[in-house]
Write a protein that holds these residues in place. Sequence first.
Motif: not given
Length: 181
Positions: A73, A23, A15-17, A76, A12-13, A19-20, A80
């Motif tokens: 970016h 990045r 795919f969130d990361l 972020r 999930e993380v 998503g941009n 992680h």
Amino acid sequence: MGGEAEQGPSREVMFDLLGNSRRRRVLRHLLDEREITLTNLSARIAAWENDTTVADLSSRQRKQVYSSLYQTHIPRLSEHDIVAYDSEDRRVRLTGDPERLHRFLDVEEAPCSGFSHQWSRYFFWTAVVGSAAIAGNWLGTTPATHLGTESLYGLLTVVFMMLSVSFVMAVEGPKILRLVD
């Protein structure tokens, strides 16, 4: 204990990361070149985003991407443990698992790659058959000689339009439907 434990951020993380697009571009570049200065990385990404060369970038285009990478970016991705940023040398280094990153980045590209060859064949054979029908009509050797050349051109145009709409819906349909929702 079993080697099933995921290393790095959860799906999930990730795919969130990812998503941009900026990045994703950072990670794609770092998969090719594991360490680079933030200045060079931002220039290459700015050139890609502005569809130009690094040499033709304006100072403003460079600064916008640099600021975005530096302030948003890279931190972020760094929080992680996917990249590391050395503020002294201003270097960005890939620290995440390259194989795992490849798998996540390839998910985005997989649907398009299967369509290109298949659809190019559809367009090719439509052009071949259509051209043969028109040539046969000119020579008077096809069963459709009672149709005029203009009618055959019109029919071929309609077939190509329908094929084009089908292509767009097959390739871009999921994106279009997400926008509608």
